[in-house]
Design a protein around this motif. Sequence first.
Motif, PDB file in Angstrom:
ATOM      1  N   TYR A 292     -71.474  48.751  20.238  1.00  0.00           N
ATOM      2  CA  TYR A 292     -72.085  49.574  19.184  1.00  0.00           C
ATOM      3  C   TYR A 292     -73.387  48.945  18.690  1.00  0.00           C
ATOM      4  CZ  TYR A 292     -68.028  52.660  18.674  1.00  0.00           C
ATOM      5  OH  TYR A 292     -67.040  53.579  18.873  1.00  0.00           O
ATOM      6  N   TYR A 293     -73.410  47.622  18.580  1.00  0.00           N
ATOM      7  CA  TYR A 293     -74.623  46.939  18.124  1.00  0.00           C
ATOM      8  C   TYR A 293     -75.769  47.207  19.103  1.00  0.00           C
ATOM      9  CZ  TYR A 293     -77.630  43.381  16.105  1.00  0.00           C
ATOM     10  OH  TYR A 293     -78.696  42.744  15.509  1.00  0.00           O
ATOM     11  N   CYS A 294     -75.481  47.127  20.397  1.00  0.00           N
ATOM     12  CA  CYS A 294     -76.511  47.384  21.412  1.00  0.00           C
ATOM     13  C   CYS A 294     -76.986  48.839  21.373  1.00  0.00           C
ATOM     14  CB  CYS A 294     -75.977  47.059  22.801  1.00  0.00           C
ATOM     15  SG  CYS A 294     -75.688  45.288  23.080  1.00  0.00           S
ATOM     16  N   GLN A 295     -76.116  49.731  20.882  1.00  0.00           N
ATOM     17  CA  GLN A 295     -76.483  51.141  20.737  1.00  0.00           C
ATOM     18  C   GLN A 295     -77.121  51.433  19.375  1.00  0.00           C
ATOM     19  OE1 GLN A 295     -72.528  52.733  21.467  1.00  0.00           O
ATOM     20  NE2 GLN A 295     -73.050  53.261  23.585  1.00  0.00           N
ATOM     21  N   GLU A 296     -77.353  50.367  18.591  1.00  0.00           N
ATOM     22  CA  GLU A 296     -77.973  50.451  17.263  1.00  0.00           C
ATOM     23  C   GLU A 296     -77.104  51.213  16.261  1.00  0.00           C
ATOM     24  OE1 GLU A 296     -81.987  51.870  17.614  1.00  0.00           O
ATOM     25  OE2 GLU A 296     -82.571  50.244  18.960  1.00  0.00           O
ATOM     26  N   LYS A 297     -75.778  51.197  16.491  1.00  0.00           N
ATOM     27  CA  LYS A 297     -74.825  51.789  15.542  1.00  0.00           C
ATOM     28  C   LYS A 297     -74.249  50.636  14.718  1.00  0.00           C
ATOM     29  CE  LYS A 297     -73.609  55.403  18.873  1.00  0.00           C
ATOM     30  NZ  LYS A 297     -72.507  55.982  19.720  1.00  0.00           N
ATOM     31  N   TYR A 298     -75.052  50.158  13.784  1.00  0.00           N
ATOM     32  CA  TYR A 298     -74.747  48.886  13.132  1.00  0.00           C
ATOM     33  C   TYR A 298     -73.548  48.972  12.186  1.00  0.00           C
ATOM     34  CZ  TYR A 298     -79.322  47.888  15.072  1.00  0.00           C
ATOM     35  OH  TYR A 298     -80.380  47.744  15.935  1.00  0.00           O
ATOM     36  N   ASP A 299     -73.363  50.096  11.510  1.00  0.00           N
ATOM     37  CA  ASP A 299     -72.187  50.247  10.636  1.00  0.00           C
ATOM     38  C   ASP A 299     -70.898  50.230  11.463  1.00  0.00           C
ATOM     39  OD1 ASP A 299     -73.504  50.448   8.098  1.00  0.00           O
ATOM     40  OD2 ASP A 299     -74.130  52.462   8.642  1.00  0.00           O
ATOM     41  N   ASP A 300     -70.917  50.928  12.594  1.00  0.00           N
ATOM     42  CA  ASP A 300     -69.745  50.942  13.482  1.00  0.00           C
ATOM     43  C   ASP A 300     -69.479  49.549  14.049  1.00  0.00           C
ATOM     44  OD1 ASP A 300     -69.380  53.667  13.120  1.00  0.00           O
ATOM     45  OD2 ASP A 300     -70.621  54.202  14.838  1.00  0.00           O
ATOM     46  N   ALA A 301     -70.549  48.853  14.415  1.00  0.00           N
ATOM     47  CA  ALA A 301     -70.400  47.493  14.942  1.00  0.00           C
ATOM     48  C   ALA A 301     -69.733  46.587  13.923  1.00  0.00           C
ATOM     49  CB  ALA A 301     -71.765  46.931  15.329  1.00  0.00           C
ATOM     50  N   LEU A 302     -70.184  46.684  12.676  1.00  0.00           N
ATOM     51  CA  LEU A 302     -69.629  45.848  11.617  1.00  0.00           C
ATOM     52  C   LEU A 302     -68.140  46.109  11.425  1.00  0.00           C
ATOM     53  CD1 LEU A 302     -70.005  43.796   9.362  1.00  0.00           C
ATOM     54  CD2 LEU A 302     -70.760  45.659   7.868  1.00  0.00           C
ATOM     55  N   GLN A 303     -67.732  47.359  11.447  1.00  0.00           N
ATOM     56  CA  GLN A 303     -66.310  47.697  11.283  1.00  0.00           C
ATOM     57  C   GLN A 303     -65.472  47.102  12.412  1.00  0.00           C
ATOM     58  OE1 GLN A 303     -65.747  51.918  10.736  1.00  0.00           O
ATOM     59  NE2 GLN A 303     -67.306  52.023   9.127  1.00  0.00           N
ATOM     60  N   CYS A 304     -65.998  47.143  13.636  1.00  0.00           N
ATOM     61  CA  CYS A 304     -65.265  46.567  14.779  1.00  0.00           C
ATOM     62  C   CYS A 304     -65.145  45.052  14.644  1.00  0.00           C
ATOM     63  CB  CYS A 304     -65.974  46.922  16.084  1.00  0.00           C
ATOM     64  SG  CYS A 304     -65.862  48.664  16.536  1.00  0.00           S
ATOM     65  N   TYR A 305     -66.223  44.390  14.258  1.00  0.00           N
ATOM     66  CA  TYR A 305     -66.175  42.939  14.085  1.00  0.00           C
ATOM     67  C   TYR A 305     -65.186  42.553  12.990  1.00  0.00           C
ATOM     68  CZ  TYR A 305     -70.458  42.595  16.899  1.00  0.00           C
ATOM     69  OH  TYR A 305     -71.394  42.647  17.901  1.00  0.00           O
TER      70      TYR A 305
ATOM     71  N   ASP B 102     -68.561  34.775  13.786  1.00  0.00           N
ATOM     72  CA  ASP B 102     -69.256  34.689  12.492  1.00  0.00           C
ATOM     73  C   ASP B 102     -70.726  35.075  12.634  1.00  0.00           C
ATOM     74  OD1 ASP B 102     -67.037  33.944  11.073  1.00  0.00           O
ATOM     75  OD2 ASP B 102     -67.500  31.815  11.013  1.00  0.00           O
ATOM     76  N   TYR B 103     -71.335  34.655  13.731  1.00  0.00           N
ATOM     77  CA  TYR B 103     -72.741  34.992  13.960  1.00  0.00           C
ATOM     78  C   TYR B 103     -72.912  36.494  14.162  1.00  0.00           C
ATOM     79  CZ  TYR B 103     -77.280  35.338  16.224  1.00  0.00           C
ATOM     80  OH  TYR B 103     -78.563  35.705  16.557  1.00  0.00           O
ATOM     81  N   LEU B 104     -72.013  37.113  14.932  1.00  0.00           N
ATOM     82  CA  LEU B 104     -72.097  38.565  15.158  1.00  0.00           C
ATOM     83  C   LEU B 104     -71.887  39.329  13.852  1.00  0.00           C
ATOM     84  CD1 LEU B 104     -70.147  38.841  18.533  1.00  0.00           C
ATOM     85  CD2 LEU B 104     -72.618  38.976  18.194  1.00  0.00           C
ATOM     86  N   LEU B 105     -70.975  38.856  13.013  1.00  0.00           N
ATOM     87  CA  LEU B 105     -70.789  39.470  11.693  1.00  0.00           C
ATOM     88  C   LEU B 105     -72.058  39.328  10.855  1.00  0.00           C
ATOM     89  CD1 LEU B 105     -67.153  38.301  11.068  1.00  0.00           C
ATOM     90  CD2 LEU B 105     -67.903  40.656  10.699  1.00  0.00           C
ATOM     91  N   ALA B 106     -72.654  38.143  10.887  1.00  0.00           N
ATOM     92  CA  ALA B 106     -73.891  37.921  10.134  1.00  0.00           C
ATOM     93  C   ALA B 106     -74.999  38.844  10.608  1.00  0.00           C
ATOM     94  CB  ALA B 106     -74.326  36.457  10.253  1.00  0.00           C
ATOM     95  N   LEU B 107     -75.115  39.013  11.925  1.00  0.00           N
ATOM     96  CA  LEU B 107     -76.128  39.911  12.486  1.00  0.00           C
ATOM     97  C   LEU B 107     -75.946  41.338  11.972  1.00  0.00           C
ATOM     98  CD1 LEU B 107     -76.631  39.191  16.312  1.00  0.00           C
ATOM     99  CD2 LEU B 107     -78.357  39.144  14.529  1.00  0.00           C
ATOM    100  N   SER B 108     -74.706  41.808  11.981  1.00  0.00           N
ATOM    101  CA  SER B 108     -74.448  43.177  11.542  1.00  0.00           C
ATOM    102  C   SER B 108     -74.690  43.339  10.046  1.00  0.00           C
ATOM    103  CB  SER B 108     -73.012  43.589  11.893  1.00  0.00           C
ATOM    104  OG  SER B 108     -72.859  43.643  13.296  1.00  0.00           O
ATOM    105  N   TYR B 109     -74.312  42.332   9.262  1.00  0.00           N
ATOM    106  CA  TYR B 109     -74.600  42.389   7.828  1.00  0.00           C
ATOM    107  C   TYR B 109     -76.118  42.392   7.588  1.00  0.00           C
ATOM    108  CZ  TYR B 109     -69.776  41.802   6.215  1.00  0.00           C
ATOM    109  OH  TYR B 109     -68.446  42.003   5.933  1.00  0.00           O
ATOM    110  N   SER B 110     -76.851  41.665   8.418  1.00  0.00           N
ATOM    111  CA  SER B 110     -78.306  41.668   8.293  1.00  0.00           C
ATOM    112  C   SER B 110     -78.867  43.048   8.589  1.00  0.00           C
ATOM    113  CB  SER B 110     -78.914  40.642   9.256  1.00  0.00           C
ATOM    114  OG  SER B 110     -80.327  40.693   9.232  1.00  0.00           O
ATOM    115  N   ARG B 111     -78.369  43.688   9.639  1.00  0.00           N
ATOM    116  CA  ARG B 111     -78.855  45.019  10.029  1.00  0.00           C
ATOM    117  C   ARG B 111     -78.525  46.072   8.985  1.00  0.00           C
ATOM    118  NH1 ARG B 111     -82.753  45.564  13.943  1.00  0.00           N
ATOM    119  NH2 ARG B 111     -82.279  44.257  15.761  1.00  0.00           N
ATOM    120  N   THR B 112     -77.425  45.866   8.254  1.00  0.00           N
ATOM    121  CA  THR B 112     -77.040  46.826   7.214  1.00  0.00           C
ATOM    122  C   THR B 112     -77.521  46.389   5.830  1.00  0.00           C
ATOM    123  OG1 THR B 112     -74.854  45.754   7.088  1.00  0.00           O
ATOM    124  CG2 THR B 112     -75.044  47.709   8.484  1.00  0.00           C
ATOM    125  N   TRP B 113     -78.387  45.360   5.798  1.00  0.00           N
ATOM    126  CA  TRP B 113     -79.048  44.885   4.575  1.00  0.00           C
ATOM    127  C   TRP B 113     -78.064  44.357   3.530  1.00  0.00           C
ATOM    128  CZ3 TRP B 113     -84.297  44.471   3.298  1.00  0.00           C
ATOM    129  CH2 TRP B 113     -85.173  44.833   4.333  1.00  0.00           C
TER     130      TRP B 113
END
Length: 424
Positions: free
Chosen positions: A155-168, A189-200
């Motif tokens: 999902y992150y690679c597809q730029e669906k950052y909210d969905d990515a965060l829920q999966c992580y 933890d890094y992937l979670l941080a990335l998704s939180y960054s993308r969702t501000w």
Amino acid sequence: MKLGDYVKLARLMKGLTQEEAADGIISVSYLSKIENNQATPSKDVLDLLFRRLGICQGEGKTAASWRESVMDWYKTMVAREVQAAREKHETVRQLCQESNDIEAAIYFQLMYVRYLLLLRDVKGAEAAARSVQEWYEALDDAMRYYYWKFLGLLYYCQEKYDDALQCYQKAERLSGEERRPGWEKADLDYLLALSYSRTWNVFSCLRYAEQALALSQAEYDLRRSAECHILLAICYRRCGEIDKAVDHCLLAQKAARMVDDRRLLGIVEHNLGHLKGMKRQYREAVQHYENSLIYKEDAPLDARLITLLSLVRVHCDAKHYRKASMAVEEGWKQLEQAPNGASEHYEYYLHFSIYRLLLSGEGEAFERLLKHEAIPYFQRRKEYEDAACYAEYLADYYARLRQYKQAAHYYRLSCELLRKRERR
């Protein structure tokens, strides 16, 4: 893995119904109880079932061998060692196949999703993830952990950052039961941080980036440490703590130089350019962006385009309009040279179109592009900062034409979009 889950998984992978699997061996109701871990079959029944399913459970050295190979392959993927992952792929596939073990087949398919993402084959990874999803109900928690983690990355690679965060987050909840190595915890933890960054979500990003940094430093993983410092720099920049952000960039730069990672050095130089631009140190900002482009010479197109766009903007801020136009034309050149460049990187087509018109004298084409294409597009993608920037450009355009009602509308819209960004 529980016996019932194992039997169910074997049946699903074989493509058999319960009726087909049970026929001539046991009743369907008894098979259902076995699969739900409510009954334990005799050895004779189990042998008949596994013979029907055509899969035997790996034991002893065989199981240890494929597990060790799969995890070694996976570790090269986490470390982004593309060539090493390619070299191990076929060996691991054959080993898992020859083990005749249902768990080996599942773990290979799970890791194959991650492998395809490493190769940037997003469509292939999506298809591989769908095949695993069909067996999800029979997976144990360890398998489900990887399923949600890799689905999040997809999902992150597809730029669906909210969905990515829920999966992580689902993967994180499943990770507590099993003891995992430090590098694996650091990666999640890094992937979670990335998704939180993308969702501000700045504060959650800070927390997870700091956790990932501490774990990576304990593992002497300089690449991941550098990536964590970059994330922390972005967080502090968004909090307005520019000096702290610069400090983290310099630490990232030091770690990246120690491992001679040009990709990371390109990212660090880009972020330093952004920070120097915020401090109105335009000459230094330009130098960092130009350094970034040198490091990104062989990087994917979108990595180069984002730096070229930033270079355009810093030249505009410094009122170096001729240099800004040159950077715009370089961006256009790279888009045109790439197969399907404008369609596959439509956001950059819009960005460079806007600045080309802005720098050549605006006009009705500029108004139409902003009003009917760019602002709605970036709003839909929830890229509120870009949408707010272009709403302000349009407001300025209307103000120069003395169309004050339209100007006021777009100034308000720009403010609303910035507030949306802060609320994310």
